[in-house]
Design a protein around this motif. Structure first.
Motif, PDB file in Angstrom:
ATOM      1  N   TYR A 340      19.678  26.720 120.616  1.00  0.00           N
ATOM      2  CA  TYR A 340      20.917  26.362 119.256  1.00  0.00           C
ATOM      3  C   TYR A 340      22.409  26.215 120.791  1.00  0.00           C
ATOM      4  N   THR A 341      23.367  25.740 120.258  1.00  0.00           N
ATOM      5  CA  THR A 341      24.963  26.068 121.247  1.00  0.00           C
ATOM      6  C   THR A 341      25.424  26.108 120.314  1.00  0.00           C
ATOM      7  N   VAL A 342      26.137  27.082 120.770  1.00  0.00           N
ATOM      8  CA  VAL A 342      27.154  27.243 119.166  1.00  0.00           C
ATOM      9  C   VAL A 342      28.937  26.560 120.516  1.00  0.00           C
ATOM     10  N   LEU A 343      29.340  25.630 120.554  1.00  0.00           N
ATOM     11  CA  LEU A 343      30.466  25.106 121.659  1.00  0.00           C
ATOM     12  C   LEU A 343      31.365  25.515 121.874  1.00  0.00           C
ATOM     13  N   PRO A 344      32.044  26.081 122.918  1.00  0.00           N
ATOM     14  CA  PRO A 344      32.962  26.658 123.468  1.00  0.00           C
ATOM     15  C   PRO A 344      34.611  26.492 121.852  1.00  0.00           C
ATOM     16  N   ASP A 345      34.444  24.848 121.805  1.00  0.00           N
ATOM     17  CA  ASP A 345      34.917  24.120 121.682  1.00  0.00           C
ATOM     18  C   ASP A 345      34.657  22.761 120.785  1.00  0.00           C
ATOM     19  N   ALA A 346      35.883  21.895 120.643  1.00  0.00           N
ATOM     20  CA  ALA A 346      35.235  20.860 119.693  1.00  0.00           C
ATOM     21  C   ALA A 346      35.170  19.318 120.854  1.00  0.00           C
ATOM     22  N   THR A 347      35.528  19.696 122.157  1.00  0.00           N
ATOM     23  CA  THR A 347      36.062  18.587 123.045  1.00  0.00           C
ATOM     24  C   THR A 347      34.202  18.648 124.251  1.00  0.00           C
ATOM     25  N   HIS A 348      33.556  19.374 123.620  1.00  0.00           N
ATOM     26  CA  HIS A 348      31.750  19.327 123.777  1.00  0.00           C
ATOM     27  C   HIS A 348      31.522  18.926 123.160  1.00  0.00           C
ATOM     28  N   GLN A 349      31.213  18.238 122.199  1.00  0.00           N
ATOM     29  CA  GLN A 349      30.053  18.248 121.478  1.00  0.00           C
ATOM     30  C   GLN A 349      29.855  16.829 121.786  1.00  0.00           C
ATOM     31  N   LEU A 350      30.668  15.925 121.948  1.00  0.00           N
ATOM     32  CA  LEU A 350      29.386  14.571 122.115  1.00  0.00           C
ATOM     33  C   LEU A 350      29.317  15.027 123.743  1.00  0.00           C
ATOM     34  N   PRO A 351      30.159  15.064 124.515  1.00  0.00           N
ATOM     35  CA  PRO A 351      29.401  15.112 125.788  1.00  0.00           C
ATOM     36  C   PRO A 351      28.220  15.973 126.044  1.00  0.00           C
ATOM     37  N   HIS A 352      28.210  17.518 124.990  1.00  0.00           N
ATOM     38  CA  HIS A 352      26.728  18.250 124.964  1.00  0.00           C
ATOM     39  C   HIS A 352      24.909  17.380 124.752  1.00  0.00           C
ATOM     40  N   VAL A 353      26.005  16.816 123.356  1.00  0.00           N
ATOM     41  CA  VAL A 353      24.884  15.262 122.934  1.00  0.00           C
ATOM     42  C   VAL A 353      24.378  14.744 124.334  1.00  0.00           C
ATOM     43  N   LEU A 354      25.457  13.872 124.837  1.00  0.00           N
ATOM     44  CA  LEU A 354      24.959  13.149 125.626  1.00  0.00           C
ATOM     45  C   LEU A 354      24.004  13.457 126.325  1.00  0.00           C
ATOM     46  N   ARG A 355      24.403  14.753 127.265  1.00  0.00           N
ATOM     47  CA  ARG A 355      23.755  15.526 128.040  1.00  0.00           C
ATOM     48  C   ARG A 355      22.065  15.978 127.628  1.00  0.00           C
ATOM     49  N   LEU A 356      21.964  16.056 126.416  1.00  0.00           N
ATOM     50  CA  LEU A 356      21.033  16.423 125.781  1.00  0.00           C
ATOM     51  C   LEU A 356      19.493  15.079 125.530  1.00  0.00           C
ATOM     52  N   LEU A 357      20.447  14.196 125.178  1.00  0.00           N
ATOM     53  CA  LEU A 357      20.294  13.103 125.069  1.00  0.00           C
ATOM     54  C   LEU A 357      19.536  12.955 126.935  1.00  0.00           C
ATOM     55  N   ALA A 358      20.029  12.069 127.597  1.00  0.00           N
ATOM     56  CA  ALA A 358      19.783  12.625 129.273  1.00  0.00           C
ATOM     57  C   ALA A 358      18.841  13.272 129.564  1.00  0.00           C
ATOM     58  N   GLN A 359      18.581  14.649 129.353  1.00  0.00           N
ATOM     59  CA  GLN A 359      17.528  15.588 129.491  1.00  0.00           C
ATOM     60  C   GLN A 359      16.458  14.775 129.170  1.00  0.00           C
ATOM     61  N   ASP A 360      16.064  14.659 127.964  1.00  0.00           N
ATOM     62  CA  ASP A 360      14.778  14.307 127.123  1.00  0.00           C
ATOM     63  C   ASP A 360      14.614  12.838 128.224  1.00  0.00           C
ATOM     64  N   GLN A 361      15.340  12.106 128.628  1.00  0.00           N
ATOM     65  CA  GLN A 361      14.796  10.828 129.256  1.00  0.00           C
ATOM     66  C   GLN A 361      14.378  11.330 130.727  1.00  0.00           C
ATOM     67  N   LEU A 362      15.434  11.909 130.671  1.00  0.00           N
ATOM     68  CA  LEU A 362      14.863  12.262 132.387  1.00  0.00           C
ATOM     69  C   LEU A 362      13.700  12.809 132.587  1.00  0.00           C
ATOM     70  N   THR A 363      12.375  14.160 131.760  1.00  0.00           N
ATOM     71  CA  THR A 363      11.669  14.335 131.664  1.00  0.00           C
ATOM     72  C   THR A 363      10.872  13.945 130.635  1.00  0.00           C
ATOM     73  N   ASN A 364      10.949  13.117 129.733  1.00  0.00           N
ATOM     74  CA  ASN A 364       9.802  11.578 128.938  1.00  0.00           C
ATOM     75  C   ASN A 364       9.962  11.105 129.531  1.00  0.00           C
ATOM     76  N   VAL A 365       9.529  10.564 130.888  1.00  0.00           N
ATOM     77  CA  VAL A 365      10.191   9.409 131.478  1.00  0.00           C
ATOM     78  C   VAL A 365       9.283   8.539 131.178  1.00  0.00           C
ATOM     79  N   GLY A 366      10.311   7.164 130.640  1.00  0.00           N
ATOM     80  CA  GLY A 366       9.258   6.012 129.706  1.00  0.00           C
ATOM     81  C   GLY A 366       8.438   6.167 128.792  1.00  0.00           C
TER      82      GLY A 366
END
Length: 754
Positions: A340-366
């Motif tokens: 779980y992540t408690v964001l410092p403020d709302a500006t981080h919400q969308l970038p954080h979700v996009l990083r989680l998606l990027a992390q999943d694509q990079l760790t589960n290649v294909g």
């Protein structure tokens, strides 16, 4: 030949033919990710069951120690066993819940006989987790019971007519009965799960000539469903509570047929209650034959007090309780890494979700397959548009496939989206969903679940997590992304769940490191991390350079905000206010925390130039302000009359509302009148509290209720501080002014109101 048969059978379903055919043809084999156990089943038969009843131990993979379906030969019809053993099922071993229920056959499927004194149970309450094979656990008895009931009724009708050995007459009678009476009614909490159950029922009954399945769900034309209903048989009816109750109350032909249903099945009974379907369940049960003529099965992941109440109402007193959830076994989700992540403020919400998606694509290649759950439909639509715009920043770039599902889509659209995501093999797919996909619906191969915002409950959190890491797949992961005012949910609701904290900085550094490693040698990275690429063959799964995209995620919002419609953001915030007003106690936050947090979100994530303004009346209708605030006090974060300073909200333009002389807070922000020292008064909206305090120009005397019209007297006032006064000389014995009084009271002077 099989395809032609499916088309012919599906043409009789109670939903558009194209919808069901699409669902069936693309459904694929039934998942065999069921729990296993070597423990011996213990059962209890009692009207009231205990949560700690002995149970099977569970694991997550199919075990060869489980009994085979072949051991049911003689108990289950050969054609049903053949359907299970062949495609698309191809199942050999039973799951624990199946091993607990199916050996009760054939007695469990015997038609009701009032003269039968057998002690064999007819009604079941089964505690079994989602994904443990319980669908077959109740479909097999439903089909067997239907076959036996038709055989018995047809044979009795032929016998009564004097044609004991006329097989053709018996077959004709079966067809007539099948079109006139319902065999089993199955209730499911969601349209998606109901459709999935109907598909399984069609495939399971494939070897039985003539058996047909009906599906009644919302979001599909009821007129078309009724047209199809009139054409064919009514062996098994599957539906959602709202639509079933609708057709029962408004369609006489459906009411007449369902009044003969011999079997009533509640799947995901706890979710049915959580979603507020108790009234529908009771109403539907009243339309059906009474117990014990009607046989009832309840399948539930938990046996809460509410479930026990329903069991007492609709199950036979001698029902059998079967517990397939071991108390000492780890939960199904325990092996799934959770963060779980408690964001410092709302500006981080969308970038954080996009990083989680990027992390999943990079760790589960294909083989990346992600579900993002959001709390409201409007936020689901907004995030879907955001992520579509920013998909090129992800490692898979334009190859990323994005699916969107929520309640604003009609059932046909939702079913197509669900099927497309279920069968997607692109290796980089994302389903952005509201809670319609949270429970019961099986999406194989999901590698990550991301929950944005507070779920409706801890159970809902667990059910969402259960969409990943299923069966033998141990690589799933779950992430919860919270705004600052939502942080209490983890501490107070998830304290028994093994969830770890993940900061924004930690995730960013992990993703950037993975991106750099990939860019240094893309071929070597893919070869090392890909375990069999899906779909695309030799095509590279990622863009040539991953790092530039993921390193610039913090700068994506300003450009995105230029394209956002302000009305859409305001509507989204309004929907979130309505959602969070019921989550305040779960998150242990105050209402002003929620309101200020969502205002910040509207500016920082939504891109509004200023916080949205909401009127006092709108917030009152939502439940953010009202009479209950007086009683709640500060303990639950309300604007109570005591224990909480609400002065900052009375005239705060920025907050979007202000009080109107304290009418909804239970007090005034003015100095006391008439020398009084409290400065408070009770709410005036309902006038049902039995009294009211003084107003300017009136006596501060205490009044008793005025409902009967004769008790509008004022009690004596002995001193200047107690709030009482002495009676006037010109009053009647009942305390009201006499007719010949020379001194009229203020309330009589204004129109002689009584």
């Amino acid at each position: 030949m099989v395809v032609r048969w499916l088309g012919r059978r599906l043409a009789t379903a109670a939903v558009p033919t194209s919808l069901i055919r699409h669902s069936i043809v693309r459904a694929g084999p039934v998942s065999t990710r069921w729990a296993s156990s070597a423990a011996k089943l213990r059962e209890t038969s009692a009207p009231d069951v205990a949560e700690d009843a002995p149970a099977l131990a569970e694991s997550d993979a199919v075990s060869s120690e489980q009994p085979e379906f072949s051991t049911l030969k003689g108990r289950v019809s050969d054609r049903t066993l053949q359907a299970i053993a062949r495609a698309p099922f191809n199942i050999r071993h039973m799951s624990p819940v199946q091993a607990a229920v199916l050996p009760l056959l054939p007695e469990l499927a015997e038609p009701y006989d009032p003269n039968n004194t057998s002690e064999s149970p007819r009604d079941l309450l089964v505690k079994a987790r989602t994904g443990t094979g319980k669908t077959l656990g109740f479909l097999i008895p439903a089909i067997e019971a239907r076959l036996k009931a038709l055989d018995k009724q047809a044979q009795q009708a032929v016998t009564d007519s004097g044609m004991n050995s006329d097989r053709h007459a018996a077959d004709r009678m079966k067809r007539t009965l099948a079109r006139r009476e319902v065999g089993a009614l199955i209730l499911s909490p969601t349209r998606e799960l109901a459709t999935q159950i109907a598909n399984e029922a069609i495939k399971l009954s494939a070897n039985h000539s003539g058996l047909e399945v009906r599906l009644f769900v919302g979001g599909v034309s009821k007129q078309m469903q009724m047209r199809e209903w009139m054409k064919g048989r009514r062996d098994i009816v599957v539906g959602t509570p709202g639509r079933i109750r609708d057709v029962l109350e408004n369609e006489p032909v459906v009411k007449e047929a369902l009044s003969t249903a011999k079997l009533f099945i509640l799947d995901e009974a706890d979710t049915l209650l959580d979603m507020g379907f108790r009234a529908e369940i009771d109403a539907i049960a009243d339309f059906l034959p009474p117990t014990p003529e009607r046989q009832t099965f309840m399948f539930s992941a938990t046996v809460s007090p509410a479930i026990r109440d329903v069991a007492r109402e609709i199950l036979n007193r001698k029902h059998k309780f079967i517990n397939c959830v071991s108390n000492d076994a780890p939960p199904v989700h325990a092996h799934i890494p959770q963060h779980y992540t408690v964001l410092p403020d709302a500006t981080h919400q969308l970038p954080h979700v996009l990083r989680l998606l990027a992390q999943d694509q990079l760790t589960n290649v294909g083989k990346s397959k992600t579900i993002i759950f959001l709390p409201t439909t409007k936020l689901t639509k907004l995030f879907a548009s955001y992520i579509r715009e920013l998909a090129n920043s992800l490692p898979a770039g334009p190859r990323t496939r994005i699916f969107e599902i929520h309640s604003l889509l009609n059932q046909n659209q939702r079913s197509r989206t669900s099927d497309r995501f279920r069968n997607d093999n692109s290796g980089a797919s994302i389903l952005i969903s509201s809670d319609v996909s949270a429970r019961g619906v099986d999406y194989p191969g999901v590698t990550r679940v991301i929950q944005v915002g507070v779920p409706t409950s801890a159970d809902q959190y667990v059910h969402r997590v259960g969409r990943t890491g299923r069966g033998s797949a141990r690589t799933g992961r779950a992430d919860l992304v919270l705004l600052p005012f939502e942080s209490g949910f983890v501490k107070w609701q998830l304290h028994n769940i093994p969830i770890k904290s993940l900061t924004v900085e930690q995730l960013e550094s992990e993703v950037l490191a993975l991106a750099q490693t990939h860019d240094e040698s893309p071929g070597a990275y893919v070869q090392k991390n890909a375990s069999g690429l899906r779909g695309s063959g030799s095509r590279a799964p990622f863009v040539p350079k991953v790092f530039p995209g993921v390193s610039g995620l913090n700068e994506v919002l300003p450009a995105l905000h230029e394209q956002v419609e302000e009305d859409s953001i305001r509507d989204t915030v309004a929907s979130l206010l309505g959602y969070y007003v019921g989550r305040i106690s779960d998150a242990r936050c105050s209402r002003d925390d929620v309101l200020n947090g969502l205002k910040e979100w509207a500016v920082q994530t939504g891109g509004l130039p200023a916080p949205p303004h909401f009127s006092h009346s709108f917030l009152t209708r939502l439940g953010f302000m009202g009479q209950q605030d007086q009683r709640r006090g500060s303990r639950q974060g309300g604007y109570g009359m005591r224990g909480r300073d609400t002065s900052s909200f009375r005239h705060d333009r920025e907050s979007g509302f202000r009080s109107r002389e304290g009418r909804d807070f239970g007090h005034r922000d003015r100095a006391p009148r008439d020398g009084g020292d409290s400065g408070y008064r009770t709410p005036r909206e309902g006038r049902d509290s039995g009294y009211r305090t003084s107003r300017e120009g009136r006596d501060p005397g205490y009044r008793t209720p005025r409902e009967d019209g004769d008790s509008d007297f004022r009690t004596p006032r002995e001193d200047g501080d107690s709030g009482y006064r002495k009676p006037r000389e010109n009053r009647n014995s009942d305390g009201r002014p006499s007719r010949d009084s020379s001194r009229r009271q203020p309330w009589m002077q204004r129109g002689q109101r009584k």
